[in-house]
Design a protein around this motif. Structure first.
Motif, PDB file in Angstrom:
ATOM      1  N   SER A   1       0.120  16.876  57.140  1.00  0.00           N
ATOM      2  CA  SER A   1       1.494  16.883  57.664  1.00  0.00           C
ATOM      3  C   SER A   1       2.461  17.514  56.666  1.00  0.00           C
ATOM      4  N   ILE A   2       2.273  17.206  55.382  1.00  0.00           N
ATOM      5  CA  ILE A   2       3.129  17.805  54.349  1.00  0.00           C
ATOM      6  C   ILE A   2       2.893  19.314  54.272  1.00  0.00           C
TER       7      ILE A   2
ATOM      8  N   VAL B   1       2.167  21.414  56.540  1.00  0.00           N
ATOM      9  CA  VAL B   1       2.764  22.189  57.635  1.00  0.00           C
ATOM     10  C   VAL B   1       4.287  22.042  57.674  1.00  0.00           C
ATOM     11  N   GLN B   2       4.867  21.269  56.748  1.00  0.00           N
ATOM     12  CA  GLN B   2       6.314  21.074  56.778  1.00  0.00           C
ATOM     13  C   GLN B   2       7.023  21.497  55.498  1.00  0.00           C
ATOM     14  N   GLU B   3       6.393  21.279  54.361  1.00  0.00           N
ATOM     15  CA  GLU B   3       7.066  21.473  53.072  1.00  0.00           C
ATOM     16  C   GLU B   3       7.075  22.946  52.672  1.00  0.00           C
ATOM     17  N   ARG B   4       8.268  23.532  52.524  1.00  0.00           N
ATOM     18  CA  ARG B   4       8.383  24.940  52.163  1.00  0.00           C
ATOM     19  C   ARG B   4       8.655  25.141  50.673  1.00  0.00           C
TER      20      ARG B   4
ATOM     21  N   VAL C   1       2.626  25.711  56.177  1.00  0.00           N
ATOM     22  CA  VAL C   1       3.862  26.337  56.620  1.00  0.00           C
ATOM     23  C   VAL C   1       4.047  27.695  55.946  1.00  0.00           C
TER      24      VAL C   1
END
Length: 541
Positions: free
Chosen positions: A73-74, A76-79, A103
């Motif tokens: 989950s991190i 695919v979200q953390e840029r 991501v």
């Protein structure tokens, strides 16, 4: 004899690996932890040991699954790269690389990762699965790898001077870690992957000034002079590459040619070699140093060089040797299961029974098709009477005398999820049957994901409603005589699809075991059918 993964020893190995992974996860995700310092020390060997093991393929416990899903989950979200990178690295201890979404694209990660961490990032991206578990995985791996090679190719061809340092690192680590061999087991055309791979490796050669033009001798092509044919064999020993190459001497046995063999390691006796290569004019043991090797071959004034080794897998020194063009005409043959994609390889030797009608579209080399199958084999004569270390019986393997025994000697890499499902359907439809497997051939590799493989067979048996004891999986056998003794217990031999058997098909035929072969769409999937056609056994295809 039979593989057993339910032992206390195997359980302890799995638990030890899981403990190490948990501890490393906590360490790498600790706020303020320096990844640069960690991967600059020998301590990082633990990370690579776990990443290379079958741990990322072993089924997760409920607690591990919750943690791993959180890591995904991190990703695919953390840029923010500083917060993303440690999580992305740790996630590779839980999943195969091609199953991790991020991501940031692979190109962004390669362009943004600190130079000190580029090596580990490239390694993890190019890491191939030890075992494919889902039916769609061969195609999924192909798509993932093709996109990745496209990204590396774009970065390798970037001429921006400010990016030179990073570009050279990426090319060097691509050379070190790339290996498209897992793609052989899909049904995809690998031409695009192999061409891009070859161009990246060629760029490395150009950057370190290895590539040289070859001046063709004026006598080359003169009917009055012999053409000097070189056959490059990394090792002259009792192995598949030797057995499939020795028959080439027959095709070059002509007053028009003189044959010169180059090898780094010679294990065959002088008499054995001469028995199979009576027309050989010279045998040169080449030095391990690549530049000295190139010079040695160039001094021999070879007109045609045949590379009897796989140029379409890892970045062996022999790939670089071929890219330096040591002869005006360079030839690959079926030791490479697919096109090399290399501009420096001019021709590819195969067979009319092996290649489909439109095969040329899948090769950068010009195909030369010999009549019949691509492979012929010359095995060394036995100096002693056949004497297996173990004479197998059905009782040894807990098989009843009236059972139907299917047999397959396919290497584990060829036993894809689709093959396991197909074989399970055969077992489910055939009462009182079992499948005898010996998939851990040391000619391919030394370490196999045995635990994961056995667990996948167990789950497949459960899916089809039969006892997993009907999979009879053997440990590596001591000798070929042992293998033939084992095969004699069988009733029917099952081949694999997409990458069929070649040498492994000869043993059941020798023992009179009828095979079942499905002809593939591409040359690598038509080896077994080509052998059967050459023997007039078309009814088994």
């Amino acid at each position: 004899m039979l593989v057993n993964v339910d032992s206390v020893e195997v359980y302890q190995i799995k638990q030890n690996y899981r403990r190490m992974r948990k501890e490393l996860t906590v360490k790498l995700l600790k706020p303020g932890f320096s990844l640069n310092d960690y991967f600059a020390t020998d301590e990082s060997r633990i990370f690579f040991k776990l990443a290379k093991s079958e741990l990322p393929h072993i089924k997760l416990s409920s607690k591990e699954r919750a943690l791993a899903d959180g890591l995904l989950s991190i990703c695919v979200q953390e840029r923010n790269l500083g917060r993303l990178l440690p999580v992305w690295l740790v996630t590779h201890l839980y999943f195969p690389s091609h199953r991790i979404k991020c991501v940031l694209s692979s190109g962004e990660l390669l362009a943004m990762a600190p130079l000190e961490l580029v090596k580990v990032v490239v390694y993890l991206m190019l890491r191939q699965p030890l075992l494919m578990l889902e039916k769609d995985e061969p195609d999924f791996c192909f798509t993932y790898y093709l996109e990745l090679v496209r990204i590396f190719h774009a970065l390798a061809m970037d001429e921006e001077e400010s990016n030179r340092g990073r570009r050279e690192l990426l090319i060097e680590y691509f050379y070190e870690f790339q290996n498209p061999s897992k793609l052989y087991f899909s049904d995809n055309d690998l031409l695009s992957v192999m061409v891009l791979r070859a161009e990246i490796l060629s760029r490395r050669s150009r950057d370190i000034t290895l590539r040289q033009r070859f001046e063709v001798s004026e006598s080359f092509g003169d009917p009055a002079s012999k053409v000097r044919v070189g056959i490059f064999m990394p090792a002259l020993s009792e192995r598949s590459e030797t057995f499939v190459t020795l028959p080439l001497f027959k095709y070059f046995s002509s007053p028009r040619f003189s044959i010169h063999v180059f090898s780094e390691l010679v294990e065959l006796s002088h008499d054995d070699f001469l028995a199979f290569a009576p027309g050989c004019s010279s045998l040169t043991v080449i030095p391990r140093n690549l530049e000295l090797c190139r010079q040695e071959i160039r001094k021999a004034n070879i007109g045609i060089m045949v590379f009897a080794t796989n140029l379409a897998a890892v970045s062996s020194p022999y790939v670089l040797l071929a890219s330096r063009r040591v002869a005006p005409i360079q030839v690959a043959e079926t030791c490479s299961p697919v096109t090399t994609g290399m501009q420096e390889i001019d021709y590819f030797l195969s067979g009319t029974f092996t290649e489909p009608p439109e095969a040329q579209k899948s090769y950068t080399e010009k195909l030369i098709l010999l009549e019949g199958p691509a492979q012929a084999y010359a095995f060394l004569p036995r100096k002693e009477k056949n004497c297996p270390d173990k004479i197998f019986s059905r009782d040894d393997l807990k098989i009843s005398e009236n059972a139907v025994v299917f047999v397959s000697g396919a290497n584990l890499n060829k036993i894809t999820p689709g093959m396991r499902l197909l074989w399970a359907r055969i077992l489910a439809a055939t009462p009182n049957s079992c499948l005898l497997l010996y998939p851990f051939n040391h000619n391919w590799q030394r370490d196999y994901p045995v635990i994961t493989f056995m667990e996948s067979l167990r789950e497949t048996a459960l899916q089809f409603g039969f006892d997993d004891s009907r999979w009879k999986v053997l440990k590596p056998l001591a000798s070929r005589d042992d293998l033939l003794s084992l095969i004699s217990l069988g009733d029917i031999y099952l081949d694999t699809i997409n990458h069929s058997g070649a040498v492994s098909m000869l043993d059941p035929l020798l023992m009179g075991l009828p095979p079942v072969v499905i002809e593939g769409r591409r040359g690598r999937g038509r080896q077994a059918s080509a052998i059967l056609r050459s023997l007039g056994l078309n009814e088994y295809i």
